[in-house]
Design a protein around this motif. Structure first.
Motif, short mmCIF file in Angstrom:
data_model
loop_
_atom_site.label_atom_id
_atom_site.label_comp_id
_atom_site.label_asym_id
_atom_site.label_seq_id
_atom_site.Cartn_x
_atom_site.Cartn_y
_atom_site.Cartn_z
N PRO A 189 127.89 100.61 83.65
CA PRO A 189 129.15 99.85 83.63
C PRO A 189 129.99 100.12 82.39
O PRO A 189 131.22 99.97 82.43
CB PRO A 189 128.68 98.38 83.68
CG PRO A 189 127.24 98.40 83.29
CD PRO A 189 126.70 99.74 83.67
N TRP A 190 129.36 100.55 81.29
CA TRP A 190 130.13 100.81 80.07
C TRP A 190 131.08 102.00 80.22
O TRP A 190 131.96 102.19 79.40
CB TRP A 190 129.18 101.04 78.88
CG TRP A 190 128.19 102.14 79.10
CD1 TRP A 190 128.37 103.46 78.84
CD2 TRP A 190 126.89 102.01 79.67
NE1 TRP A 190 127.25 104.16 79.21
CE2 TRP A 190 126.33 103.30 79.71
CE3 TRP A 190 126.13 100.94 80.13
CZ2 TRP A 190 125.05 103.54 80.21
CZ3 TRP A 190 124.86 101.18 80.63
CH2 TRP A 190 124.33 102.47 80.67
N GLU A 191 130.89 102.77 81.29
CA GLU A 191 131.80 103.92 81.48
C GLU A 191 133.03 103.54 82.31
O GLU A 191 133.92 104.36 82.50
CB GLU A 191 131.05 105.08 82.16
CG GLU A 191 129.99 105.70 81.26
CD GLU A 191 129.30 106.91 81.86
OE1 GLU A 191 129.69 107.34 82.96
OE2 GLU A 191 128.35 107.41 81.24
N PRO A 214 141.92 96.33 67.42
CA PRO A 214 141.39 95.76 68.67
C PRO A 214 141.26 96.85 69.74
O PRO A 214 142.07 97.78 69.78
CB PRO A 214 142.42 94.72 69.06
CG PRO A 214 143.65 95.05 68.31
CD PRO A 214 143.26 95.86 67.10
N TYR A 215 140.25 96.71 70.55
CA TYR A 215 140.01 97.63 71.65
C TYR A 215 141.12 97.49 72.70
O TYR A 215 141.52 96.37 73.03
CB TYR A 215 138.64 97.25 72.20
CG TYR A 215 138.26 97.66 73.59
CD1 TYR A 215 137.52 98.82 73.80
CD2 TYR A 215 138.56 96.86 74.69
CE1 TYR A 215 137.12 99.17 75.08
CE2 TYR A 215 138.15 97.21 75.96
CZ TYR A 215 137.44 98.37 76.14
OH TYR A 215 137.05 98.71 77.41
N GLU A 216 141.60 98.60 73.23
CA GLU A 216 142.68 98.55 74.22
C GLU A 216 142.27 98.99 75.61
O GLU A 216 143.12 99.20 76.47
CB GLU A 216 143.86 99.40 73.72
CG GLU A 216 144.54 98.80 72.51
CD GLU A 216 145.59 99.73 71.91
OE1 GLU A 216 145.89 100.78 72.52
OE2 GLU A 216 146.08 99.40 70.82
N GLY A 217 140.97 99.16 75.83
CA GLY A 217 140.52 99.50 77.18
C GLY A 217 140.51 98.26 78.06
O GLY A 217 140.80 97.15 77.59
N GLU A 218 140.19 98.44 79.32
CA GLU A 218 140.14 97.28 80.22
C GLU A 218 138.70 96.91 80.50
O GLU A 218 137.92 97.77 80.94
CB GLU A 218 140.86 97.63 81.52
CG GLU A 218 141.22 96.39 82.31
CD GLU A 218 142.15 96.76 83.45
OE1 GLU A 218 141.80 96.45 84.59
OE2 GLU A 218 143.20 97.37 83.18
N LEU A 219 138.38 95.65 80.24
CA LEU A 219 137.00 95.19 80.43
C LEU A 219 136.85 94.48 81.76
O LEU A 219 137.78 93.80 82.20
CB LEU A 219 136.64 94.18 79.34
CG LEU A 219 136.51 94.75 77.94
CD1 LEU A 219 136.46 93.61 76.93
CD2 LEU A 219 135.25 95.59 77.84
N PRO A 220 135.66 94.58 82.39
CA PRO A 220 135.42 93.76 83.57
C PRO A 220 135.49 92.27 83.19
O PRO A 220 135.15 91.90 82.06
CB PRO A 220 134.00 94.13 84.01
CG PRO A 220 133.51 95.17 83.06
CD PRO A 220 134.54 95.42 82.01
N ARG A 221 135.93 91.43 84.10
CA ARG A 221 136.19 90.02 83.81
C ARG A 221 135.06 89.28 83.06
O ARG A 221 135.35 88.59 82.08
CB ARG A 221 136.54 89.28 85.11
CG ARG A 221 137.03 87.87 84.90
CD ARG A 221 137.56 87.27 86.18
NE ARG A 221 138.72 87.99 86.69
CZ ARG A 221 139.96 87.79 86.23
NH1 ARG A 221 140.19 86.90 85.31
NH2 ARG A 221 140.96 88.46 86.73
N PRO A 222 133.78 89.44 83.42
CA PRO A 222 132.75 88.67 82.71
C PRO A 222 132.65 89.01 81.22
O PRO A 222 132.04 88.29 80.45
CB PRO A 222 131.44 89.05 83.43
CG PRO A 222 131.83 89.78 84.65
CD PRO A 222 133.23 90.24 84.52
N LEU A 223 133.26 90.12 80.82
CA LEU A 223 133.15 90.53 79.42
C LEU A 223 134.43 90.26 78.63
O LEU A 223 134.58 90.71 77.50
CB LEU A 223 132.81 92.02 79.33
CG LEU A 223 131.46 92.45 79.87
CD1 LEU A 223 131.26 93.94 79.70
CD2 LEU A 223 130.33 91.69 79.18
#
Ligand SMILES: C[S@@+](CC[C@H](N)C(=O)[O-])C[C@H]1O[C@@H](n2cnc3c(N)ncnc32)[C@H](O)[C@@H]1O
Length: 201
Positions: free
Chosen positions: A15-17, A179-188
């Motif tokens: 999932p981290w990818e 700050p990180y600018e990627g998109e995270l899955p909702r639970p994270l």
């Protein structure tokens, strides 16, 4: 922790990818910053916990001479395949970030990258990583780490804060935090990852 990763790589669940596409522009900008002060070929780069090599291969494409190290053999196998498919040369080494010299990664690295590997480690492992990094990094090296914010999350990674980084990496200064600018899955959504840039001084 490495047992958990072995399992994840075996079942092919990484999932981290999932943020690869959304994080790529920021990753590119951060690396461009590293390159701005150097002449190509940029020199030796070491990625700790390189996984399937998505960032190592990117660095190699940009002209870095890259070594990626990961503790899970399957990850290294996939990383080598990725480099072959991309037509770039990267040395992928099966080994532990807490024992880089034993793994034979070499030395003289002017740039070190850690995308959520340090994030997972316990305090003793972090000190070992710092010792090893100091043994293989060039005197004027810089380092980029992506870590979650520090919090208690049960079995999930503890993350890290400034103090964790300065304790683990004696002789390095934090010179930038983003700050990180990627998109995270909702639970994270609440993990608030940050990029830390460190310079050896
Ligand atoms: C969240 S994944 C990130 C992988 C890669 N950096 C990426 O962004 O695709 C964390 C990686 O760290 C590796 N890892 C965990 N502990 C490690 C250790 N002690 N030494 C080397 N690699 C480690 C895992 O096998 C996994 O590939």
């Amino acid at each position: 922790m490495s047992r958990w990763y072995r399992f994840m790589y075996r079942v092919g669940f990484r999932p981290w990818e999932q943020d690869a596409a959304t994080l790529a522009p920021q990753f590119g900008a951060l690396v461009a910053q590293e390159e701005a002060t150097r002449e190509p070929p940029y020199g030796r780069a070491l990625e700790l916990g390189c996984g399937t090599g998505r960032w190592s291969v990117d660095l190699a494409r940009r002209g870095w001479q890259v070594v990626g190290v990961d503790v899970v053999p399957k990850a290294i196998q996939l990383a080598r395949q990725r480099a072959r498919e991309a037509g770039v040369e990267v040395t992928f080494v099966h080994g532990d970030a807490t024992a880089l010299r034993d793994a034979g990664v070499g030395a003289g690295f002017s740039f070190l990258l850690d995308v959520e590997c340090f994030n997972h480690l316990n305090d003793a492992q972090r000190l070992a990583v710092g010792r090893e990094v100091n043994a293989v990094a060039a005197a004027d090296a810089t380092m980029l780490l992506l870590v979650w914010s520090r919090a208690r999350r049960g079995p999930f990674p503890p993350g890290a804060n400034r103090d964790d980084l300065t304790t683990a990496f004696p002789g390095w200064r934090i010179v930038d935090v983003r700050p990180y600018e990627g998109e995270l899955p909702r639970p994270l959504k609440n993990i608030a990852p940050r990029w830390y840039r460190l310079a050896r001084s």
